[in-house]
Design a protein around this motif. Structure first.
Motif, PDB file in Angstrom:
ATOM      1  N   GLY A 178     -23.891  -4.056   5.292  1.00 28.71           N
ATOM      2  CA  GLY A 178     -23.578  -3.518   6.609  1.00 28.71           C
ATOM      3  C   GLY A 178     -22.367  -4.130   7.271  1.00 28.71           C
ATOM      4  O   GLY A 178     -22.320  -4.236   8.511  1.00 28.71           O
ATOM      5  N   TYR A 179     -21.379  -4.539   6.474  1.00 34.23           N
ATOM      6  CA  TYR A 179     -20.135  -5.017   7.088  1.00 34.23           C
ATOM      7  C   TYR A 179     -19.545  -3.916   7.961  1.00 34.23           C
ATOM      8  O   TYR A 179     -19.551  -2.734   7.600  1.00 34.23           O
ATOM      9  N   ASP A 180     -19.023  -4.317   9.108  1.00 34.41           N
ATOM     10  CA  ASP A 180     -18.417  -3.361  10.031  1.00 34.41           C
ATOM     11  C   ASP A 180     -16.931  -3.174   9.760  1.00 34.41           C
ATOM     12  O   ASP A 180     -16.405  -2.077   9.965  1.00 34.41           O
ATOM     13  N   ALA A 181     -16.247  -4.222   9.310  1.00 28.89           N
ATOM     14  CA  ALA A 181     -14.805  -4.116   9.060  1.00 28.89           C
ATOM     15  C   ALA A 181     -14.328  -5.336   8.300  1.00 28.89           C
ATOM     16  O   ALA A 181     -14.947  -6.402   8.325  1.00 28.89           O
ATOM     17  N   SER A 182     -13.187  -5.174   7.635  1.00 24.64           N
ATOM     18  CA  SER A 182     -12.488  -6.280   6.984  1.00 24.64           C
ATOM     19  C   SER A 182     -10.999  -6.028   7.122  1.00 24.64           C
ATOM     20  O   SER A 182     -10.572  -4.975   7.602  1.00 24.64           O
ATOM     21  N   LEU A 236     -11.015  -1.043   6.154  1.00 27.23           N
ATOM     22  CA  LEU A 236     -10.162  -2.188   5.844  1.00 27.23           C
ATOM     23  C   LEU A 236      -8.931  -2.041   6.730  1.00 27.23           C
ATOM     24  O   LEU A 236      -8.057  -1.217   6.470  1.00 27.23           O
ATOM     25  N   ILE A 237      -8.885  -2.847   7.775  1.00 30.88           N
ATOM     26  CA  ILE A 237      -7.887  -2.679   8.827  1.00 30.88           C
ATOM     27  C   ILE A 237      -6.621  -3.449   8.461  1.00 30.88           C
ATOM     28  O   ILE A 237      -6.670  -4.633   8.140  1.00 30.88           O
ATOM     29  N   SER A 238      -5.493  -2.768   8.515  1.00 33.93           N
ATOM     30  CA  SER A 238      -4.216  -3.407   8.214  1.00 33.93           C
ATOM     31  C   SER A 238      -3.173  -2.944   9.222  1.00 33.93           C
ATOM     32  O   SER A 238      -2.764  -1.784   9.214  1.00 33.93           O
ATOM     33  N   SER A 239      -2.750  -3.856  10.076  1.00 32.27           N
ATOM     34  CA  SER A 239      -1.811  -3.503  11.143  1.00 32.27           C
ATOM     35  C   SER A 239      -0.364  -3.843  10.802  1.00 32.27           C
ATOM     36  O   SER A 239       0.557  -3.234  11.349  1.00 32.27           O
ATOM     37  N   ASN A 240      -0.144  -4.811   9.921  1.00 36.72           N
ATOM     38  CA  ASN A 240       1.236  -5.244   9.671  1.00 36.72           C
ATOM     39  C   ASN A 240       1.692  -5.041   8.216  1.00 36.72           C
ATOM     40  O   ASN A 240       2.725  -5.562   7.837  1.00 36.72           O
ATOM     41  N   TYR A 241       0.935  -4.299   7.415  1.00 36.42           N
ATOM     42  CA  TYR A 241       1.439  -3.815   6.139  1.00 36.42           C
ATOM     43  C   TYR A 241       1.770  -2.335   6.299  1.00 36.42           C
ATOM     44  O   TYR A 241       0.909  -1.538   6.687  1.00 36.42           O
ATOM     45  N   ASP A 242       2.990  -1.976   5.999  1.00 35.31           N
ATOM     46  CA  ASP A 242       3.438  -0.582   6.073  1.00 35.31           C
ATOM     47  C   ASP A 242       3.371   0.004   4.663  1.00 35.31           C
ATOM     48  O   ASP A 242       4.175  -0.340   3.794  1.00 35.31           O
ATOM     49  N   PHE A 243       2.392   0.877   4.440  1.00 31.21           N
ATOM     50  CA  PHE A 243       2.190   1.496   3.131  1.00 31.21           C
ATOM     51  C   PHE A 243       2.809   2.893   3.048  1.00 31.21           C
ATOM     52  O   PHE A 243       2.518   3.636   2.113  1.00 31.21           O
ATOM     53  N   SER A 244       3.635   3.250   4.011  1.00 32.38           N
ATOM     54  CA  SER A 244       4.102   4.639   4.106  1.00 32.38           C
ATOM     55  C   SER A 244       4.930   5.083   2.907  1.00 32.38           C
ATOM     56  O   SER A 244       5.021   6.282   2.634  1.00 32.38           O
TER      57      SER A 244
END
Length: 312
Positions: free
Chosen positions: A117-121, A146-154
């Motif tokens: 039941g992990y909510d986020a990583s 899986l939250i990633s704010s500073n990796y740009d995968f575009s």
């Protein structure tokens, strides 16, 4: 409960909060938190699990028979029985470290974390060990963001696969999360991260925390960081980042495998309290931070408690 009684209870908790930074509020009488005006939110967190689903082997020179996700699962269940208002979070490096990764890649650990039941990583550098395709092949086994704010995968095959933030609602409390990864150049083979761009974590933090606080109206803002706790040089770390923030309440860290006896209380750019914590590695420890929020005063955090659990 009358207004004067509620005010007295609120004042009493504030006084306790100011009396000792290390005071364990988990032992507060439940009557102090029984009314609807005060809410306790438990943040349980891990980092650098490294596929340690089972305890360390009995032959391990340092951690024989300790740790592992199986035991951690029992601890999490116990905490949820005590308080249904729980967020279970992770600060990255779930992959690599045991034969489970060699055989199943990231599939098994993501399934185990989902069942727990992990909510986020967020994403650590070892998530890139099998390259971008290795992430793409297993990410759907995670039933949590899986939250990633500073990796740009575009410019990669992982475009639009990772949210930049998440917002959770817990008994009327809005909790906003953003995630920061460490610089990959020099740490991860270029062929493994391809055209992934690393965005400045301080600039990203200022943007994300302002967005979550001012636009999303979050009561608590949490950073899931895989930057590392601190370094001898001026490399960006959680302790450096803390002093640059304005609206972040808690930084949950990883990467440096640091066992903290208690969370660090630091000051942000405005001189206000920000908490920084990290919980070792390999499922040997689970961090726990309990926030007490005042609903009468617009869900303002008036106190917090800490308790780090050794999983043995």
């Amino acid at each position: 409960m009358g207004g004067s009684t509620m005010n007295s209870r609120r004042k009493f908790i504030r006084q306790l909060a100011g009396a000792s930074a290390g005071l364990a509020f988990m032992n507060l009488p439940e009557r102090l938190l029984a009314a609807e005006d005060l809410i306790r939110l438990s943040i349980v967190h891990t980092n650098d699990i490294h596929c340690h689903i089972d305890p360390f082997p009995d032959t391990d020179p340092s951690y024989a028979g300790q740790g592992g996700m199986a035991r951690l699962s029992g601890l999490v269940k116990q905490i949820r029985q005590e308080n249904e208002n729980v967020l279970l979070l992770d600060a990255g490096d779930m992959f690599q470290g045991t034969p489970y990764f060699n055989f199943y890649n990231g599939e098994l650990i993501l399934k185990v974390m989902s069942e727990m039941g992990y909510d986020a990583s967020t994403i650590g550098n070892h998530e890139f060990d099998n390259g971008l395709d290795g992430i793409s092949n297993v990410i759907d086994f995670a039933r949590f963001p899986l939250i990633s704010s500073n990796y740009d995968f575009s410019q990669t095959s992982l475009y639009d696969r990772f949210p930049k933030y998440a917002v959770f609602h817990k008994r009327g409390i809005k909790v906003g999360l953003y995630g920061l990864g460490i610089e990959l150049e020099g740490l991860v083979s270029k062929k493994n991260y391809g055209d992934t761009l690393y965005l400045d974590p301080v600039k990203t933090t200022i943007q994300m925390e302002s967005f979550l606080k001012n636009e999303k109206k979050c009561d608590l803002v949490i950073c899931l960081s895989h930057l590392g706790l601190s370094y001898r040089n001026n490399k960006i770390s959680d302790t450096v980042l803390a002093g640059e923030t304005h609206f972040t309440d808690l930084i949950i860290g990883g990467h440096t495998h640091t066992f903290l006896e208690a969370p660090l209380e630091m000051k942000n750019a405005d001189g206000k309290r920000i908490i920084v914590n990290q919980a070792g590695w390999g499922g040997l420890m689970a961090g726990r931070i309990d926030f007490i929020l005042d609903k009468v005063e617009k869900n303002t955090p008036i106190a917090y408690s800490q308790n780090l659990h050794i999983v043995s």
